[in-house]
Structures are given as C-alpha cells and as structure tokens.
Scaffold this active site. Structure first.
Site, mmCIF file in Angstrom:
data_model
loop_
_atom_site.group_PDB
_atom_site.id
_atom_site.type_symbol
_atom_site.label_atom_id
_atom_site.label_comp_id
_atom_site.label_asym_id
_atom_site.label_seq_id
_atom_site.Cartn_x
_atom_site.Cartn_y
_atom_site.Cartn_z
ATOM 1 N N ARG A 117 0.852 -1.191 0.000
ATOM 2 C CA ARG A 117 0.000 0.000 0.000
ATOM 3 C C ARG A 117 0.882 1.233 0.000
ATOM 4 O O ARG A 117 1.887 1.283 0.727
ATOM 5 C CB ARG A 117 -0.895 0.024 1.253
ATOM 6 C CG ARG A 117 -2.119 -0.870 1.173
ATOM 7 C CD ARG A 117 -3.069 -0.443 0.053
ATOM 8 N NE ARG A 117 -4.195 -1.338 -0.114
ATOM 9 C CZ ARG A 117 -4.244 -2.361 -0.984
ATOM 10 N NH1 ARG A 117 -3.211 -2.629 -1.761
ATOM 11 N NH2 ARG A 117 -5.320 -3.105 -1.083
ATOM 12 N N GLU A 143 -4.684 7.339 -5.047
ATOM 13 C CA GLU A 143 -4.751 6.631 -6.335
ATOM 14 C C GLU A 143 -5.934 7.134 -7.146
ATOM 15 O O GLU A 143 -7.060 7.141 -6.611
ATOM 16 C CB GLU A 143 -4.843 5.121 -6.095
ATOM 17 C CG GLU A 143 -3.563 4.574 -5.473
ATOM 18 C CD GLU A 143 -3.537 3.054 -5.348
ATOM 19 O OE1 GLU A 143 -4.539 2.393 -5.694
ATOM 20 O OE2 GLU A 143 -2.504 2.531 -4.901
ATOM 21 N N HIS A 163 -1.312 0.200 -9.855
ATOM 22 C CA HIS A 163 -1.930 -0.786 -8.959
ATOM 23 C C HIS A 163 -2.370 -2.044 -9.739
ATOM 24 O O HIS A 163 -3.557 -2.379 -9.795
ATOM 25 C CB HIS A 163 -3.121 -0.171 -8.215
ATOM 26 C CG HIS A 163 -3.474 -0.912 -6.953
ATOM 27 N ND1 HIS A 163 -3.963 -0.293 -5.843
ATOM 28 C CD2 HIS A 163 -3.406 -2.231 -6.620
ATOM 29 C CE1 HIS A 163 -4.187 -1.172 -4.892
ATOM 30 N NE2 HIS A 163 -3.853 -2.374 -5.352
#
Ligand SMILES: NC(=O)C1=CN([C@@H]2O[C@H](COP(=O)(O)OP(=O)(O)OC[C@H]3O[C@@H](n4cnc5c(N)ncnc54)[C@H](O)[C@@H]3O)[C@@H](O)[C@H]2O)C=CC1
Ligand SMILES: O=C(O)C(=O)COP(=O)(O)O
Length: 624
Positions: free
Chosen positions: A312, A341, A360
């Site tokens: 993360r 994000e 991601h």
C-alpha cells in the site's frame, strides 16, 4: 437502554423443530431465499466445506420457513424479492454469473461518493476492489439495508471497518486468490527495476539507443528484505530464493519455523532495513504501518538501496522517499501503489527518473481476477444467506463443526436473553449481566462468542429498535452501556455436550416477577438443551422444567388443589392452547411456581383474569 417498539426489520418464523437453524440465520444476517440454487466452485476447500455444511443445515429450513417483512421502510426486501448487489468496480465474469444466479446485479463503475451514497440504500450487498472508498457516510446512507460489503481482494483499508461493525454490516474479503499475482508483480518490478526495463523501453520508443545509460545491477547474491512475511511476502521470498538472492524477512507476527522452512531468516526491523540491498514491502496499511518508511528509517538504510512496494502506498512517506531518492540513499524504487490513487499528475515521485511505476496492477492477472471474483461472490452469497463466512473481516469465524454443535445452544441463549429482559421491571435499566456457562469441557474449549452475541441479541432487541447480529453484538452492548461478563464453570456432565447449562444473572434491577430474584437480589434464569430443545430449568431459586417455545406464563401461587384447572379454564375459554405446564413447589401446600407454555398470545382481559385468581401472588407473561 431506551425502550421502543418492536424492531422494524425482517423476522424469520420457523416451526419449532427448526428453531435452531432459524435463530442461527437471524443471528448473522439478513435473510434472503435464493431464487435458484447457486453452484459453488470454491477455490478454497475451507470455504467450500463451510458453505456446504451450512447450506445442508439450511436446506430443511428453506422448505418450512417463511419470511415476514415487518416493513423496514420503502426499500425493505420482502418475500420472494431478490437481493440487490451493487458491484462498483470491474469484477471477473464468472463471479458476476454466480451473483446473477442469486440476485439482481447492478454493475455501476466509477461512481462518485455522492452517487454511491444515493444508490446504496437500494442495495443489500456491495462489492468493491481497492478503488471504492466505503466510508461511514456510505453505511449511514444505506439506512440499515446494506448487509455485506465484499472486498474482491485482500486489503480492506478502503473500507471503514469500525463503521461497518457499528452498523452490523459484515465485511468479507477474498484473501487468497490474488496472492501469486501480487508476488509475481513484485518480482517483475524487482527484476525490471534492476535492469531499467521501463526506462530503456521509453528511451528506445523516443528514438534513442542508450546502452551505457541503462547498465543495471545483478540480483544473484544480493540481500532482499521482505517486510511483511504473510501470503504475498512468503511467495516473493520463495521466488527470490530461486533467483539466487539471500532473503531475510521482518514480520513481528510470523512464525520463525515457517520462514526457516524456506530458508529465510526473520530479523528485526532495524536489521532488515540496514542489511538489505533490496527491500520489498508486503505489510498491510494500518495505523502502525502508516508512513513507516520515513526520513528516519530511510537514513538507516544502506546507501543505494532499491525499494519495491506492491503493498500500500501509505506505508511510505512519499515526500521522504523523494528526498531519499534525490540524496542517493535510495537508488531506485518500483511502486505499484500510492497514497492517493491515481496519484496527482505532477507527482514528483511518479515523475522521478529512478522510479518505475505501475497503476496498482498487482492483482491484475486474468487468473487472479477470476479467482477473486468467485471467492468474493461465494462469500457474499453465503452472507446474504445468513451463513457464517470463512473470510469475515469484522466477525468471528466459527468453524462449521463448532457451529453445528452449538446450534441448539444458540437458540437457548437467545431465548434466555429474551426472557430475562422481560422479567426486569422497566427493562431499560440493565447495565450488568453475568453469564455462567457450565460444561464438562475444559473452559478453554468452550467457544462462547456466538452464545454471548445471541444473549445480547435476546436482551437488546425486545427493548430497542437496534438489530443485533454477530457483527455488532459486542459493539451494541457497549453502546447501550450493557456490561456482559462471562464465567465458565467445569461441572460433572456429559463431555459430548459443549454446554451443560447457561445461566443469566442481572444485578441491580427490580423484577416484575419477584420470585425470579435470588437471595442476593439478582434476577437469575437458567436453561439447558434437552433432546435438542431449549428448556428453562431454573428461575430465581425455583427449579422448573419447561421447553422454551411459544409464549410463557409464570405464576407464583399458594400451592392448593384446583389451581391448574382454574388457570387452564380461563385460557381454554379464549381458545388459547396450552402446550406444557410445569409446577415447582417449595413444600406441599406452601408456595408454588407454575410455568405454562401457550401457543397463542392471550388477550389482555384473559391475562388480567389469571392475575386476579385469588391464590396467584405473582404473575408475568413472556413472549419468547
Ligand atoms: N498491489 C496489489 O494489487 C496487491 C496488494 N496487496 C497488498 O499486499 C499486502 C499483503 O497481502 P497478503 O500477503 O495477502 O496479506 P497477509 O495478511 O497474508 O500478510 C501481511 C503480513 O504483514 C504482517 N505485518 C503486519 N504488520 C506488520 C509490521 N508492522 N511489520 C511487518 N509485517 C507486518 C502480518 O503479520 C502478515 O504476516 C496487503 O497490504 C495487501 O493489500 C495484496 C494483493 C494485491
Ligand atoms: O487485493 C489487494 O489488496 C489489492 O490491492 C488488489 O487491488 P485491486 O482489487 O486490484 O483494486
């Protein structure tokens, strides 16, 4: 605790022979009958066995139960309504098919927070990935309808778990199906970064041929520190060993023997970051790991260290990482995840020439997406069916074998709770409840979480509008100022039974039925399971033996001939059917407690007439 009218939600009414399944279902969740059977293609044997065991247990119930909606507002699901499942991010088709065979599936991607909040009160389940923020506002906006949030992946840092628990909403995730994908992506970033693959590719596409600029570093013989030795970290370590790296790991909770088994040394945080040439992050984002990689810790690292983050973004202080890159402490970083994000377009980190980035993509392989979709669809369907989930994040996971053994005790616990609260004068002043479980088993082996939740449900629901389930029981008790203490006592009984008896005591209250009070002033009721049926076996210090079904009339009267007939006649005149009767005397012709089970609820006039029978000194009517 404030008293209010009956709960405005769904009640499952089941014939008495199936009461244990009914109560188990209502303990967890939200009741829906699937419109057609759902085939399970479980990826994990544990979740498959859980699902099957509970499904079989519920099969009989399905045929006999009826769902009764008591009107929870305009959106309340009613008999035969399919649940609505909102899928807010792209989910594998196999999972969607499974969901469609069970409910109405609404795939609405890229919802704004406002759009999500306005839709959610029409939904029974929500399925998300990492891109949807499931905030407290979402649970508030759901107005009690949202029963389960499914996270199609591992990290649940985008779900407000505290709010979910407070609102009694189960959160489940799909913890295993993307492990390999994330580990492979970590290795891809490690190797790609070491050989400047992304930068060299961009340079060639810009028409250049820069062989000297993109000289890389070798992996073999280098030390890799795996920070977080869980599922992904372990798979990364295994693969890095195969590349000839020396792997160490830091994880305060990982067992050393698991690490040793694959040739990895578990070391302290400081040793890991000071020794490694490569550091790969695999811990969850929690308050303890937030910005763990900061100026102070970068300064302890070997100059020229290379960092990979597939966990993360928030575990790194991103500004500090830019400083460490600029100063050369960190030679390179490869990042799949970011604090925000997508990150801002002008992010210095993303733009940094020594940083390789991916949006991601850790879990984004066809195989992993199919796997998580099935894993989460099964979990969500199971939860909507009222099953305990093997991947619950905010509720205890109770193994299926424990669950089936406890089933009748679950019913007993709730009924005793319901009963005892109705014995309290006023009902609202309860703050201290003691539960004593008597069992032949070692107290360590008596799992009482489920029973405690059901007692809490039994005590709170009759006097509050709060719906209590396994998710929110402890929280709700705390909120209402209800302290429930538990004691497990070993007794000489059959070890076959998980519990011999359950006793509930309430102190510092008055009782509507003073005979329920012990000498020490506590209201006490005790019950046992007999032949699979819950029985009341003691009230105050009077031993009784009545099955806890339907409604109960308790009388204390002078023991004299004709009492049973007198009360029976009054009930008979109003066509109220007596299903059992039990009398306990202190001594012949002294005082007696009479417990009468009735199928129907007698009207006020009938109850008044019983209370007025001359020998009757105390009298109470209880609905179970
Ligand atoms: N980029 C992506 O697409 C993906 C990211 N992930 C992320 O990877 C992380 C790990 O996932 P899993 O291995 O499946 O989870 P896991 O729960 O199996 O492993 C996490 C490990 O971190 C350890 N840990 C907790 N606090 C720690 C600390 N302060 N220091 C060191 N270790 C600590 C835990 O003991 C546990 O062993 C999660 O944050 C998850 O969200 C997972 C899958 C895909
Ligand atoms: O499973 C996780 O923790 C992930 O980070 C995967 O995220 P995603 O489902 O791809 O948005």
């Amino acid at each position: 605790m404030a008293a209010s009218s009956a709960s405005p939600f769904i009640v499952l009414r089941v014939p008495s022979d199936n009461s244990s399944q009914s109560s188990m279902r209502s303990a967890f969740l939200p009741l829906f009958k699937p419109s057609s059977s759902v085939s399970l293609k479980s990826s994990s044997s544990r979740s498959r066995s859980t699902a099957l065991v509970v499904r079989n247990a519920l099969k009989t119930l399905e045929s006999k139960s009826t769902l009764v909606s008591k009107g929870s507002g305009p959106e309340a699901p009613s008999l035969g309504t399919k649940p609505t499942i909102l899928v807010s991010e792209k989910l594998g088709e196999v999972g969607l098919e499974l969901l469609r065979s069970f409910g109405t599936v609404d795939c609405s991607y890229n919802l704004s927070p406002e759009e999500l909040c306005s839709k959610i009160s029409l939904c029974d389940a929500l399925i998300v990935r990492s891109g949807t923020k499931v905030t407290r506002q979402v649970f508030e906006a759901a107005k009690g309808r949202l029963k389960v949030v499914g996270r199609a992946g591992v990290g649940i840092d985008n779900v407000d778990l505290q709010a979910a628990t407070e609102f009694g909403c189960l959160v489940v995730n799909a913890p295993t199906a993307n492990t390999v994908a994330a580990a492979e992506h970590g290795i891809a970033l490690l190797a790609g970064m070491a050989r400047n693959v992304a930068q060299a590719d961009a340079s060639m596409k810009a028409g250049k041929w820069q062989r000297n600029k993109y000289v890389g570093v070798s992996l073999v013989g280098k030390t890799l520190a795996v920070m977080g030795f869980g599922k992904v970290g372990t798979e990364v370590a295994r693969r890095a060993k195969g590349l000839g790296m020396n792997v160490i790991a830091h994880d305060p909770y990982a067992p050393a023997d698991r690490a040793r088994a694959i040739g990895v040394d578990l070391v302290s945080f400081d040793e890991a970051i000071a020794t490694a040439e490569f550091i790969s992050l695999h811990m969850p984002l929690t308050p303890a790991t937030s910005k763990l990689f900061n100026d102070e810790n970068f300064s302890k690292m070997k100059k020229g260290v290379r960092i990979i983050n597939v966990a993360r973004g928030g575990v790194i202080d991103e500004d500090a990482l830019v400083r460490a890159l600029d100063s050369g402490i960190v030679a390179q970083a490869a990042l799949d995840v970011f604090t925000e994000e997508p990150p801002p377009k002008d992010s210095k980190l993303v733009q940094h020439e020594n940083v390789t980035v991916t949006p991601h993509l850790g879990a984004s392989t066809k195989e992993a997406q199919e796997g998580v979709a099935v894993e989460i669809a099964e979990a969500v369907v199971g939860a909507l069916n009222g099953e305990l989930s093997a991947t619950a994040v905010n509720a205890p996971m109770v193994p299926p074998e424990v669950l089936s053994e406890l089933a009748p005790y679950v019913v007993l616990a709730e009924k005793l709770g319901r009963m005892v609260v109705q014995l309290v004068a006023g009902g609202a002043g309860i703050n201290s409840v003691k539960v004593v479980y008597r069992s032949a088993r070692d107290p360590e082996n008596v799992d009482t979480r489920l029973l405690r939740a059901m007692i809490t449900k039994g005590i709170i629901e009759p006097i509050s509008s709060t719906i209590v389930n396994l998710v929110n029981a402890d929280f709700t008790a705390k909120q209402k100022g209800l302290r429930i203490s538990e004691e497990r006592v070993v007794v000489d009984a059959s070890p076959e039974c998980p519990v011999d008896s359950i006793e509930i005591r309430i102190s510092n209250v008055q009782s509507k039925f003073p005979s329920a009070l012990m000498d020490n002033g506590e209201i006490a009721v005790e019950g046992r399971v007999k032949g699979g049926i819950p029985h009341l076996t003691r009230i105050g210090s009077f031993s009784v033996d009545v099955s806890l079904e339907g409604n109960l009339i308790l009388c204390k009267q002078v023991d004299q001939p004709g009492m049973i007939g007198q009360v029976g006649n009054i009930l008979g005149e109003k066509n109220v059917n007596v299903n059992f009767m039990s009398v306990c005397r202190t001594a012949p012709r002294k005082m007696a407690i009479m417990a009468i089970g009735v199928d129907e609820e007698p009207d006020k006039e009938t109850l008044k007439r019983i209370g007025e029978v001359q020998a009757v000194e105390e009298f109470v009517f209880l609905t179970l």
